[in-house]
Design a protein around this motif. Structure first.
Motif, PDB file in Angstrom:
ATOM      1  N   SER A 145       0.852  -1.179   0.000  1.00  0.00           N
ATOM      2  CA  SER A 145       0.000   0.000   0.000  1.00  0.00           C
ATOM      3  C   SER A 145       0.893   1.237   0.000  1.00  0.00           C
ATOM      4  O   SER A 145       1.507   1.573   1.016  1.00  0.00           O
ATOM      5  CB  SER A 145      -0.898   0.007   1.233  1.00  0.00           C
ATOM      6  OG  SER A 145      -1.503   1.264   1.370  1.00  0.00           O
ATOM      7  N   THR A 146       0.951   1.907  -1.124  1.00  0.00           N
ATOM      8  CA  THR A 146       1.786   3.098  -1.237  1.00  0.00           C
ATOM      9  C   THR A 146       1.367   4.144  -0.217  1.00  0.00           C
ATOM     10  O   THR A 146       2.211   4.790   0.413  1.00  0.00           O
ATOM     11  CB  THR A 146       1.707   3.676  -2.666  1.00  0.00           C
ATOM     12  OG1 THR A 146       2.149   2.669  -3.573  1.00  0.00           O
ATOM     13  CG2 THR A 146       2.559   4.906  -2.815  1.00  0.00           C
ATOM     14  N   ALA A 147       0.072   4.309  -0.015  1.00  0.00           N
ATOM     15  CA  ALA A 147      -0.407   5.302   0.949  1.00  0.00           C
ATOM     16  C   ALA A 147       0.134   5.017   2.342  1.00  0.00           C
ATOM     17  O   ALA A 147       0.605   5.927   3.038  1.00  0.00           O
ATOM     18  CB  ALA A 147      -1.935   5.326   0.959  1.00  0.00           C
ATOM     19  N   HIS A 148       0.095   3.764   2.755  1.00  0.00           N
ATOM     20  CA  HIS A 148       0.575   3.419   4.095  1.00  0.00           C
ATOM     21  C   HIS A 148       2.090   3.587   4.205  1.00  0.00           C
ATOM     22  O   HIS A 148       2.600   4.036   5.226  1.00  0.00           O
ATOM     23  CB  HIS A 148       0.142   1.993   4.461  1.00  0.00           C
ATOM     24  CG  HIS A 148      -1.317   1.891   4.684  1.00  0.00           C
ATOM     25  ND1 HIS A 148      -2.162   1.366   3.741  1.00  0.00           N
ATOM     26  CD2 HIS A 148      -2.099   2.271   5.722  1.00  0.00           C
ATOM     27  CE1 HIS A 148      -3.401   1.409   4.194  1.00  0.00           C
ATOM     28  NE2 HIS A 148      -3.391   1.953   5.395  1.00  0.00           N
TER      29      HIS A 148
ATOM     30  N   GLU B 126      -2.955   0.443  12.406  1.00  0.00           N
ATOM     31  CA  GLU B 126      -3.828  -0.679  12.047  1.00  0.00           C
ATOM     32  C   GLU B 126      -3.234  -1.477  10.885  1.00  0.00           C
ATOM     33  O   GLU B 126      -3.261  -2.707  10.898  1.00  0.00           O
ATOM     34  CB  GLU B 126      -5.226  -0.173  11.677  1.00  0.00           C
ATOM     35  CG  GLU B 126      -6.025   0.331  12.850  1.00  0.00           C
ATOM     36  CD  GLU B 126      -7.348   0.948  12.432  1.00  0.00           C
ATOM     37  OE1 GLU B 126      -7.842   0.649  11.318  1.00  0.00           O
ATOM     38  OE2 GLU B 126      -7.889   1.740  13.229  1.00  0.00           O
ATOM     39  N   TRP B 127      -2.723  -0.763   9.887  1.00  0.00           N
ATOM     40  CA  TRP B 127      -2.115  -1.432   8.734  1.00  0.00           C
ATOM     41  C   TRP B 127      -0.899  -2.250   9.165  1.00  0.00           C
ATOM     42  O   TRP B 127      -0.727  -3.395   8.733  1.00  0.00           O
ATOM     43  CB  TRP B 127      -1.733  -0.396   7.677  1.00  0.00           C
ATOM     44  CG  TRP B 127      -1.081  -0.970   6.462  1.00  0.00           C
ATOM     45  CD1 TRP B 127      -1.667  -1.711   5.473  1.00  0.00           C
ATOM     46  CD2 TRP B 127       0.296  -0.854   6.082  1.00  0.00           C
ATOM     47  NE1 TRP B 127      -0.750  -2.059   4.512  1.00  0.00           N
ATOM     48  CE2 TRP B 127       0.471  -1.536   4.864  1.00  0.00           C
ATOM     49  CE3 TRP B 127       1.396  -0.229   6.658  1.00  0.00           C
ATOM     50  CZ2 TRP B 127       1.693  -1.620   4.221  1.00  0.00           C
ATOM     51  CZ3 TRP B 127       2.615  -0.302   6.004  1.00  0.00           C
ATOM     52  CH2 TRP B 127       2.753  -0.994   4.803  1.00  0.00           C
ATOM     53  N   LEU B 128      -0.070  -1.674  10.023  1.00  0.00           N
ATOM     54  CA  LEU B 128       1.131  -2.385  10.476  1.00  0.00           C
ATOM     55  C   LEU B 128       0.781  -3.636  11.278  1.00  0.00           C
ATOM     56  O   LEU B 128       1.494  -4.638  11.217  1.00  0.00           O
ATOM     57  CB  LEU B 128       2.015  -1.461  11.309  1.00  0.00           C
ATOM     58  CG  LEU B 128       2.692  -0.320  10.556  1.00  0.00           C
ATOM     59  CD1 LEU B 128       3.371   0.635  11.527  1.00  0.00           C
ATOM     60  CD2 LEU B 128       3.677  -0.856   9.537  1.00  0.00           C
ATOM     61  N   ALA B 129      -0.320  -3.589  12.012  1.00  0.00           N
ATOM     62  CA  ALA B 129      -0.714  -4.724  12.851  1.00  0.00           C
ATOM     63  C   ALA B 129      -1.427  -5.826  12.068  1.00  0.00           C
ATOM     64  O   ALA B 129      -1.592  -6.934  12.570  1.00  0.00           O
ATOM     65  CB  ALA B 129      -1.622  -4.234  13.989  1.00  0.00           C
ATOM     66  N   THR B 130      -1.824  -5.538  10.836  1.00  0.00           N
ATOM     67  CA  THR B 130      -2.529  -6.531  10.018  1.00  0.00           C
ATOM     68  C   THR B 130      -1.526  -7.508   9.406  1.00  0.00           C
ATOM     69  O   THR B 130      -0.574  -7.105   8.746  1.00  0.00           O
ATOM     70  CB  THR B 130      -3.319  -5.828   8.893  1.00  0.00           C
ATOM     71  OG1 THR B 130      -4.221  -4.906   9.487  1.00  0.00           O
ATOM     72  CG2 THR B 130      -4.082  -6.837   8.053  1.00  0.00           C
ATOM     73  N   VAL B 131      -1.754  -8.780   9.643  1.00  0.00           N
ATOM     74  CA  VAL B 131      -0.874  -9.819   9.115  1.00  0.00           C
ATOM     75  C   VAL B 131      -1.108  -9.951   7.616  1.00  0.00           C
ATOM     76  O   VAL B 131      -2.254 -10.002   7.156  1.00  0.00           O
ATOM     77  CB  VAL B 131      -1.148 -11.168   9.818  1.00  0.00           C
ATOM     78  CG1 VAL B 131      -0.362 -12.295   9.173  1.00  0.00           C
ATOM     79  CG2 VAL B 131      -0.831 -11.055  11.298  1.00  0.00           C
ATOM     80  N   GLU B 132      -0.019  -9.986   6.860  1.00  0.00           N
ATOM     81  CA  GLU B 132      -0.111 -10.173   5.410  1.00  0.00           C
ATOM     82  C   GLU B 132      -0.341 -11.653   5.112  1.00  0.00           C
ATOM     83  O   GLU B 132       0.433 -12.500   5.561  1.00  0.00           O
ATOM     84  CB  GLU B 132       1.189  -9.731   4.725  1.00  0.00           C
ATOM     85  CG  GLU B 132       1.372  -8.239   4.673  1.00  0.00           C
ATOM     86  CD  GLU B 132       0.307  -7.546   3.854  1.00  0.00           C
ATOM     87  OE1 GLU B 132       0.022  -7.985   2.721  1.00  0.00           O
ATOM     88  OE2 GLU B 132      -0.254  -6.560   4.361  1.00  0.00           O
ATOM     89  N   PRO B 133      -1.386 -11.967   4.371  1.00  0.00           N
ATOM     90  CA  PRO B 133      -1.598 -13.384   4.035  1.00  0.00           C
ATOM     91  C   PRO B 133      -0.540 -13.850   3.036  1.00  0.00           C
ATOM     92  O   PRO B 133      -0.103 -13.075   2.190  1.00  0.00           O
ATOM     93  CB  PRO B 133      -2.989 -13.396   3.401  1.00  0.00           C
ATOM     94  CG  PRO B 133      -3.206 -12.000   2.922  1.00  0.00           C
ATOM     95  CD  PRO B 133      -2.403 -11.091   3.819  1.00  0.00           C
ATOM     96  N   PRO B 134      -0.119 -15.099   3.167  1.00  0.00           N
ATOM     97  CA  PRO B 134       0.813 -15.637   2.167  1.00  0.00           C
ATOM     98  C   PRO B 134       0.168 -15.555   0.782  1.00  0.00           C
ATOM     99  O   PRO B 134      -1.050 -15.689   0.648  1.00  0.00           O
ATOM    100  CB  PRO B 134       1.017 -17.092   2.592  1.00  0.00           C
ATOM    101  CG  PRO B 134       0.666 -17.114   4.046  1.00  0.00           C
ATOM    102  CD  PRO B 134      -0.411 -16.071   4.203  1.00  0.00           C
ATOM    103  N   ALA B 135       0.987 -15.330  -0.205  1.00  0.00           N
ATOM    104  CA  ALA B 135       0.482 -15.196  -1.575  1.00  0.00           C
ATOM    105  C   ALA B 135      -0.276 -16.463  -1.972  1.00  0.00           C
ATOM    106  O   ALA B 135       0.231 -17.569  -1.811  1.00  0.00           O
ATOM    107  CB  ALA B 135       1.636 -14.941  -2.534  1.00  0.00           C
ATOM    108  N   PRO B 136      -1.504 -16.292  -2.494  1.00  0.00           N
ATOM    109  CA  PRO B 136      -2.304 -17.470  -2.833  1.00  0.00           C
ATOM    110  C   PRO B 136      -1.879 -18.149  -4.126  1.00  0.00           C
ATOM    111  O   PRO B 136      -2.192 -19.301  -4.353  1.00  0.00           O
ATOM    112  CB  PRO B 136      -3.721 -16.904  -2.974  1.00  0.00           C
ATOM    113  CG  PRO B 136      -3.509 -15.481  -3.366  1.00  0.00           C
ATOM    114  CD  PRO B 136      -2.221 -15.048  -2.702  1.00  0.00           C
TER     115      PRO B 136
END
Length: 178
Positions: free
Chosen positions: A2-5, A81-91
């Motif tokens: 996310s460029t904004a984040h 909030e963005w930093l605390a969100t876990v990134e899902p492994p690429a599907p």
């Protein structure tokens, strides 16, 4: 990404002009695709519109006016909030390397397939050596070391996968051509 984040994160320690922000991105995100100036300014406009960032000052240093932007409290909450969100492994895999191996197995003989894989392994090993050299330089920035570590880990995984393919080329070609 996310460029904004990312831009909110880069603005959090201090207010920056768009020009400084673009260079901070490119410096702090080594190995990432450089961010175009147009994207920086468009994203800043959206951040201000959404009250996640605010204009904090206007400077004029022998040129056009420059606006410095800072993060609002709402922007900081959004960033947290963005930093605390876990990134899902690429599907899904999106690898040109995988595509080339599969197509090579379809159209080339076994020796050619092995030759292509050996050439790719050599390129990966050369890149790993370059990245290792960057890591051991005395004044390497931490961001550069972290990026090199990530790239080396990906290259190492590719090398292990290519070795697995090399070990199974005969079997894979038979399966593909049935």
């Amino acid at each position: 990404m996310s460029t904004a984040h990312v831009l909110l994160g880069l603005l959090t320690p201090q207010a920056l002009h768009g020009y400084e922000l673009k260079h901070a991105h490119d410096q702090r995100m080594p190995g990432a695709k450089p961010l175009p100036f147009g994207q920086v300014y468009a994203t800043l406009k959206r951040l201000v519109r959404d009250e996640l960032a605010v204009e904090v000052r206007h400077d004029r240093e022998g040129g056009p006016d420059r606006t410095a932007f800072g993060v609002t409290e709402r922007g900081r909450q959004e960033l947290d909030e963005w930093l605390a969100t876990v990134e899902p492994p690429a599907p899904h895999l999106s690898s040109m390397l995988l595509a080339k191996v599969v197509i090579t197995l379809l159209v080339a003989d076994e020796n050619t397939a092995r030759h292509h894989l050996a050439a790719q392994r050599a390129a990966h090993l050369a890149r790993m050596r370059e990245l290792t050299a960057i890591k051991i330089e005395t004044h390497t920035a931490l961001a550069d070391v972290l990026a090199a570590d990530l790239l080396i880990a990906h290259l190492d995984a590719d090398l292990r996968w290519m070795q697995n393919v090399l070990d199974r080329v005969t079997e894979l070609r038979l399966e593909v051509h049935q």
